[in-house]
Design a protein around this motif. Structure first.
Motif, mmCIF file in Angstrom:
data_model
loop_
_atom_site.group_PDB
_atom_site.id
_atom_site.type_symbol
_atom_site.label_atom_id
_atom_site.label_comp_id
_atom_site.label_asym_id
_atom_site.label_seq_id
_atom_site.Cartn_x
_atom_site.Cartn_y
_atom_site.Cartn_z
ATOM 1 N N GLY A 1 -66.560 9.454 39.296
ATOM 2 C CA GLY A 1 -65.935 8.971 40.450
ATOM 3 C C GLY A 1 -65.841 9.850 41.553
ATOM 4 N N LEU A 2 -65.851 11.350 41.388
ATOM 5 C CA LEU A 2 -65.672 12.041 42.203
ATOM 6 C C LEU A 2 -67.055 13.120 42.194
ATOM 7 N N PRO A 3 -67.726 13.480 43.079
ATOM 8 C CA PRO A 3 -68.719 14.283 42.918
ATOM 9 C C PRO A 3 -68.266 15.871 42.729
ATOM 10 N N SER A 4 -69.123 16.720 41.858
ATOM 11 C CA SER A 4 -68.858 17.984 41.767
ATOM 12 C C SER A 4 -69.594 18.586 43.043
ATOM 13 N N SER A 5 -69.192 20.024 43.147
ATOM 14 C CA SER A 5 -69.761 20.495 44.290
ATOM 15 C C SER A 5 -71.232 20.762 44.039
ATOM 16 N N GLU A 6 -71.481 20.861 42.807
ATOM 17 C CA GLU A 6 -72.935 21.051 42.616
ATOM 18 C C GLU A 6 -73.883 19.810 42.864
ATOM 19 N N SER A 7 -73.272 18.666 42.620
ATOM 20 C CA SER A 7 -73.877 17.391 42.948
ATOM 21 C C SER A 7 -73.971 17.290 44.353
ATOM 22 N N LEU A 8 -72.854 17.595 45.336
ATOM 23 C CA LEU A 8 -72.764 17.627 46.589
ATOM 24 C C LEU A 8 -73.997 18.498 47.102
ATOM 25 N N GLN A 9 -74.115 19.586 46.574
ATOM 26 C CA GLN A 9 -75.267 20.339 46.981
ATOM 27 C C GLN A 9 -76.642 19.687 46.988
ATOM 28 N N GLU A 10 -76.715 19.151 45.817
ATOM 29 C CA GLU A 10 -78.264 18.276 45.555
ATOM 30 C C GLU A 10 -78.304 17.289 46.646
ATOM 31 N N THR B 1 -68.463 -1.471 39.553
ATOM 32 C CA THR B 1 -69.659 -1.082 38.816
ATOM 33 C C THR B 1 -69.376 0.010 37.767
ATOM 34 N N THR B 2 -68.224 0.561 37.851
ATOM 35 C CA THR B 2 -68.117 1.619 36.797
ATOM 36 C C THR B 2 -66.665 1.512 36.413
ATOM 37 N N ASP C 1 -65.695 -10.394 26.233
ATOM 38 C CA ASP C 1 -66.008 -12.015 26.782
ATOM 39 C C ASP C 1 -66.250 -12.207 27.884
ATOM 40 N N GLU C 2 -65.632 -11.475 29.001
ATOM 41 C CA GLU C 2 -65.724 -11.641 30.337
ATOM 42 C C GLU C 2 -67.030 -10.969 30.915
ATOM 43 N N LEU C 3 -67.424 -9.788 30.083
ATOM 44 C CA LEU C 3 -68.739 -9.214 30.566
ATOM 45 C C LEU C 3 -69.910 -10.090 30.359
ATOM 46 N N LYS C 4 -69.821 -11.003 29.426
ATOM 47 C CA LYS C 4 -70.939 -11.938 29.049
ATOM 48 C C LYS C 4 -71.358 -12.504 30.449
ATOM 49 N N ALA C 5 -70.485 -12.785 31.336
ATOM 50 C CA ALA C 5 -70.960 -13.543 32.678
ATOM 51 C C ALA C 5 -70.914 -12.509 33.978
ATOM 52 N N ASN C 6 -70.261 -11.391 33.429
ATOM 53 C CA ASN C 6 -69.824 -10.316 34.748
ATOM 54 C C ASN C 6 -71.425 -9.823 35.118
ATOM 55 N N LYS C 7 -71.343 -9.953 36.434
ATOM 56 C CA LYS C 7 -72.759 -9.577 37.210
ATOM 57 C C LYS C 7 -72.695 -8.291 38.067
ATOM 58 N N SER C 8 -71.627 -7.534 37.865
ATOM 59 C CA SER C 8 -71.512 -6.250 38.698
ATOM 60 C C SER C 8 -71.395 -4.926 37.957
ATOM 61 N N LEU C 9 -70.720 -5.078 36.833
ATOM 62 C CA LEU C 9 -70.352 -3.868 36.006
ATOM 63 C C LEU C 9 -71.669 -3.252 35.559
ATOM 64 N N THR C 10 -72.014 -1.850 35.665
ATOM 65 C CA THR C 10 -73.071 -1.410 35.117
ATOM 66 C C THR C 10 -72.597 -0.109 34.239
ATOM 67 N N HIS C 11 -71.378 0.618 34.082
ATOM 68 C CA HIS C 11 -71.068 1.413 33.440
ATOM 69 C C HIS C 11 -69.814 1.266 32.847
ATOM 70 N N LEU C 12 -69.820 1.360 31.464
ATOM 71 C CA LEU C 12 -68.541 1.085 30.820
ATOM 72 C C LEU C 12 -68.347 2.081 29.680
ATOM 73 N N ASP C 13 -67.256 2.745 29.886
ATOM 74 C CA ASP C 13 -66.821 3.686 28.944
ATOM 75 C C ASP C 13 -65.357 3.438 28.022
ATOM 76 N N LEU C 14 -65.610 3.092 26.867
ATOM 77 C CA LEU C 14 -64.650 2.819 25.722
ATOM 78 C C LEU C 14 -64.507 3.785 24.616
ATOM 79 N N SER C 15 -64.852 5.025 25.044
ATOM 80 C CA SER C 15 -64.785 6.016 23.772
ATOM 81 C C SER C 15 -63.349 6.547 23.599
#
Length: 495
Positions: free
Chosen positions: A10-19, A302-303, A321-335
């Motif tokens: 959700g927040l970029p690291s300094s390394e990703s900002l550099q890239e 989206t995440t 059940d709701e994700l069956k029709a959801n059209k925006s979420l691309t990343h889900l973490d349930l670990s």
């Protein structure tokens, strides 16, 4: 104390900002500093280096003197990492004086440098004059009340700084009030990290009040504070009016089910937030139900991170059940939840065509649950990354996975670490790898595949032309088998 550059999603690291911003990352090891010490000031003047990273080398006042002398003339250096460098008060003062004149440096990291009130005063004076520095990391410094006050006053007049990291600076509720007042008038800051700062519900209120008027902040990290369910109510109100915030990290804030309900209520009307992290919040099935109701109507998110909570089978059913029709979420973490039933996830994956990244590691789906998921992925055409590590998956589940990998042409990243693949399962996966043309990364860490499993992989890699990253470390593989794989395959290998 946690690291100053945590990269909670959700927040970029300094390394990703550099890239992202086109920085050319230089060598980070000790040899760089030794080269500078040999050639003194001429080193930076004679190179086109854009990034200099010297964390934890203890360069001290002598080192910062050399760097500052070079910065007065250097016209290429844009990023400087001096974390844990023992710069001392004199070193910080010298660097600050240099920043008043330098018009090239954009990214400066000074975490863990014993920066207190006086050192902060030097930095703030520089920030009032400098018009090029956009990223500043002051995390893990005991800045003190007076120092934070100086920073807040500076933010009211500085319009250049866009990324500020104040993680672990002992802020608390009272200083959150000052920061909130600064955010009401600041026009430049887009990313703010105030994690690990003992901010409670009243501090959350002050910050949220600022979000009602602030129209520049897009990334806010409040990880590991203590806003609780009361603070979540203030965030609810802010999210209903704020139109700029896109990334919000609320992990480890003890918001519970009631706090999740407050956040979810706001997500029903907010159409700006795209990334939210609610991990480590003691959210159970009731909280998951609230989240699912938000997913039913929200079209922007989206995440979603719900890892390390107390969500069980019912909670996962509500969400799926709701994700069956959801059209925006691309990343889900349930670990790291209490999910035992894989059928709900499987049913979701059969119908959902938007989700691209799913993490369900550290649950208890076993073979039966994994089979539901793998069977569904034979039909799914959207999922690219799946992490199903630590789920007690054995030969029955791996057999269906092998079938999946022969027909699926979407999945590119698969993590199966710490399951029960063993030699038989490795052989099944390898047969699939001989014909699979989409998988690029495979993690089989700690699966007891042994020498024979490793040799099966070796044979598969002779035929496979798409895999570029493979982790088979901690698998009781002998030196001879390891060498065979190294000779056969030149990709990114952990063994």
């Amino acid at each position: 104390e946690e690291g100053s550059k945590e990269n909670l999603e959700g927040l970029p690291s300094s390394e990703s900002l550099q890239e992202e911003e086109g920085f050319v990352v230089c060598n980070r090891d000790k040899e760089v500093w030794e080269e500078i010490m040999i050639h003194k000031r001429n080193f930076l003047l004679s190179t086109d280096m854009t990034v200099l990273s010297l964390p934890s080398l203890g360069i001290g006042e002598e080192g910062i003197l050399l760097i500052c002398e070079s910065l007065t003339s250097n016209t290429t250096l844009t990023s400087l990492d001096l974390d844990d460098s023992d710069l001392g008060s004199k070193g910080i003062k010298l660097l600050s004086e240099t920043l008043k004149l330098n018009n090239t440096l954009m990214n400066l990291s000074l975490a863990r440098n014993n920066i207190g009130e006086h050192e902060t005063m030097f930095i703030c004076k520089a920030l009032r004059l400098n018009n090029t520095l956009t990223h500043l990391n002051l995390s893990c410094n005991a800045i003190s009340e007076s120092g934070i006050t100086l920073i807040c006053e500076t933010l009211k007049v500085n319009g250049t700084l866009s990324n500020l990291n104040l993680q672990s600076t002992f802020m608390g509720d009272d200083l959150a009030l000052l920061l909130g007042e600064a955010l009401k008038v600041n026009k430049g800051l887009t990313t703010l990290n105030i994690s690990h700062n003992d901010i409670g519900s009243s501090g959350a209120r002050y910050l949220c009040e600022s979000l009602n008027t602030n129209n520049t902040l897009t990334n806010l990290n409040i990880h590991k504070n203590d806003i609780g369910e009361s603070g979540a109510k203030f965030i609810n109100a802010a999210l209903k009016t704020n139109k700029t915030l896109t990334n919000l990290i609320l992990s480890d804030n003890d918001i519970g089910d009631k706090g999740a309900a407050s956040i979810s209520d706001a997500l029903k009307v907010n159409n700006t937030l795209t990334n939210i992290n609610l991990s480590f919040n003691d959210i159970g099935d009731d909280g998951a139900l609230s989240v699912s109701k938000a997913l039913k109507v929200n079209t922007a998110l989206t995440t979603l991170h719900l890892d390390n909570n107390c969500i069980g089978n019912n909670g996962v059913r509500y969400i799926c059940d709701e994700l069956k029709a959801n059209k925006s979420l691309t990343h889900l973490d349930l670990s790291w939840n209490n999910v035992h039933e894989g059928s709900y996830i499987g049913q979701c994956l059969r119908l959902n065509n938007t989700l691209t990244n799913l993490t369900i590691s550290d649950n208890f789906v076993h073979d039966k649950g994994a089979i539901y998921i793998f069977e569904a992925l034979k039909e799914n055409t959207s999922l690219h990354q799946l992490n199903i590590s630590y789920n007690h998956i054995g030969s029955e589940g791996i057999k269906v996975l092998g079938e999946l990998l022969t027909v699926n042409n979407t999945l590119s990243t698969l993590s199966l670490s710490d399951n029960k693949v063993e030699e038989k399962g490795a052989s099944l996966i390898c047969e699939a790898l001989k014909v699979n043309t989409t998988l690029t990364s495979l993690n089989l860490y700690r699966n007891k595949i042994g020498d024979n499993g490793a040799l099966s992989i070796c044979e598969a890699l002779k035929a496979n032309t798409t895999l570029v990253a493979l982790n088979i470390s901690c698998n009781n593989i002998g030196d001879e088998a390891k060498e065979s794989i190294r000779e056969t395959w030149k990709g990114n290998l952990e063994i």
